[in-house]
Design an enzyme around this catalytic site. Structure first.
Site, PDB file in Angstrom:
ATOM      1  N   GLU A  41       0.852  -1.186   0.000  1.00 47.44           N
ATOM      2  CA  GLU A  41       0.000   0.000   0.000  1.00 47.44           C
ATOM      3  C   GLU A  41       0.883   1.229   0.000  1.00 47.44           C
ATOM      4  OE1 GLU A  41      -4.034   1.457   2.240  1.00 47.44           O
ATOM      5  OE2 GLU A  41      -2.810  -0.056   3.197  1.00 47.44           O
ATOM      6  N   MET A  42       0.587   2.168  -0.889  1.00 43.23           N
ATOM      7  CA  MET A  42       1.374   3.396  -0.997  1.00 43.23           C
ATOM      8  C   MET A  42       0.462   4.601  -0.829  1.00 43.23           C
ATOM      9  SD  MET A  42       3.958   2.547  -4.079  1.00 43.23           S
ATOM     10  CE  MET A  42       3.077   1.317  -4.994  1.00 43.23           C
TER      11      MET A  42
END
Length: 88
Positions: A41-42
């Site tokens: 997840e960014m």
């Protein structure tokens, strides 16, 4: 993913897929397969904040969360009030 006013979406992702969750939407990730899940997840921001649904429910008066979600008062009161990490 889910937002206010009952807006929600469910997506089945496969190996190599990329998804996008709009800003301020809640999300729940569940591995429905038999292989281990690797999830990356960014964020576009240097600041990250997380609110656990369980923690949110535990810190809501039990009569509100219990009545809204049809939970027993005992279950509502037993929810952990602190945030629990997924990975330590």
């Amino acid at each position: 993913m889910f937002a206010s006013s009952g807006v929600a979406g469910t997506f089945d992702m496969r190996v190599g897929d990329v998804g996008y969750v709009p800003f301020a939407y809640g999300q729940h990730i569940e591995n429905l397969g038999t292989e281990p899940l690797v999830f990356l997840e960014m964020f576009r921001s240097l600041r990250f904040e997380s609110v656990s649904l369980t923690q949110w429910m535990a810190n809501t008066p039990p009569e509100v969360s219990g009545d809204t979600l049809n939970l027993s008062r005992e279950l509502s009161e037993a929810l952990p009030r602190d945030q629990r990490p997924v990975i330590r």
